[in-house]
Design an enzyme around this catalytic site. Structure first.
Site, PDB file in Angstrom:
ATOM      1  N   LYS A   1      43.598  36.293  39.618  1.00 30.30           N
ATOM      2  CA  LYS A   1      43.067  35.280  39.095  1.00 30.30           C
ATOM      3  C   LYS A   1      44.317  34.453  38.452  1.00 30.30           C
ATOM      4  O   LYS A   1      44.711  34.864  37.170  1.00 30.30           O
ATOM      5  CB  LYS A   1      41.755  35.479  38.054  1.00 30.30           C
TER       6      LYS A   1
ATOM      7  N   LYS B   1      41.790  33.927  43.427  1.00 30.08           N
ATOM      8  CA  LYS B   1      41.434  32.709  43.066  1.00 30.08           C
ATOM      9  C   LYS B   1      42.637  32.121  42.219  1.00 30.08           C
ATOM     10  O   LYS B   1      43.270  32.458  41.335  1.00 30.08           O
ATOM     11  CB  LYS B   1      40.089  32.805  41.901  1.00 30.08           C
TER      12      LYS B   1
END
Length: 327
Positions: free
Chosen positions: A199, A252
């Site tokens: 992330k 992500k």
């Protein structure tokens, strides 16, 4: 060695839509899609998110209706984000049995059964009054290990309410291992963990922070989310999460990190998810509204690209709309 022109004419296989479909190397199916959904406590009706046209903060009732629609369209899963009426320094609403996500989970378990997978985001930023993903020290820094204790409690609360998959998104060191241990001790050995393993500290999250009402009140999240300049670090994070018990891993954002999706897919033998985040969604919707791009074609192209890079599942706010078209 293959034939050369004029014997070889690759265009032969592109002449008609049916031919192109037959030889397509990448296929997208409704079950590949995961729908992120926001449910907010204390509102009378669905509240539109201005920076994400077509996305709303749901009431419990409107969430149930939208979840049914997604399931009927063949969407593979939902992932819930909760917005409590009251926030505090420890994010106490996150593991409250009467908290908004726990109530919504019970609604969906009663309504849907096994018709669709129900996932939860497991973090604190939507629940804290400071907007950060963990417990803060007196100096305003995130206390990693104190935060892990909260994550463990949240995981058990979500599992007890009916979550089939929990998705720890805070990027705290050791979070997957602590959550796995807590779930197992609580008797929830069948609940899966989708690690938000890769992330990045991305500028693409802005509209999400409007939707989830979780913008940091000071500072940013660069101390725990990854530097966009780094790639090798992503594999280290993935392997750490797998060693701690993650069943699936996520990258992500998706669109700007397709190289990372491919590196992760090539490196692991578990399902790989990619999150087409709010900024990606908002940019396409805004450009389409201006008439600068073909909305439907751009949406499909963006999703096929993520699948082509190696994602087994895609979290996208277009999940229900695209699933209906695919069917």
């Amino acid at each position: 060695m293959s034939a050369q022109f004029p014997v070889a004419r690759p265009r032969r296989l592109r002449r008609t839509p049916a031919l192109r479909r037959m030889v397509a190397e990448t296929r997208l199916a409704p079950a590949d899609l995961v729908l992120p959904m926001f449910v907010k406590e204390g509102i009378a009706g669905p509240q539109p998110v201005a920076s994400m046209p077509g996305v709303v903060q749901h009431t419990r009732d409107s969430l149930r209706k939208a979840a049914h629609e997604a399931a009927e369209a063949g969407v593979g899963a939902l992932i819930l984000f909760g917005i409590p009426a009251v926030k505090d320094g420890t994010g106490s609403g996150a593991d409250d049995p009467a908290g908004i996500v726990q109530l919504a989970l019970r609604d969906l378990a009663s309504d849907l059964g096994d018709a669709i997978v129900v996932m939860t985001d497991l973090c604190l930023d939507e629940y804290t009054d400071h907007g950060h993903c963990g417990i803060l020290t007196a100096g305003g820094e995130i206390d990693n290990d104190a935060t892990l204790e909260r994550y463990a409690s949240i995981a058990v609360a979500q599992a007890a309410a009916g979550a089939q998959v929990v998705g720890p998104s805070g990027m705290m060191d050791g979070q997957v291992g602590v959550i796995r241990e807590a779930l197992d001790k609580g008797g929830y050995t069948d609940v899966s963990i989708l690690g938000y393993s890769v992330k990045y500290a991305s500028a693409y999250y802005g509209p999400f922070r409007d939707a989830a009402e979780c913008a940091p009140q000071f500072g940013d999240r660069s101390t725990h989310q990854q530097d966009p300049a780094n790639a090798d670090e992503s594999l280290r994070e993935v392997f750490l999460d797998l060693d701690e018990g993650a069943d699936m891993v996520m990258v992500k954002p998706a669109g700007a990190y397709l190289d990372i999706v491919r590196r992760v897919r090539d490196a692991v033998d578990v399902p790989v998810a990619a999150y087409q985040v709010s900024g990606e969604y908002a940019m396409i919707e805004a450009a389409a509204e201006k008439g600068w791009i073909d909305r439907d074609r751009t949406i499909m192209e963006s999703l096929v690209a993520i699948r082509r890079a190696g994602a087994d599942m895609i979290l996208t706010y277009w999940a229900t709309e695209v699933a209906k078209k695919l069917r």
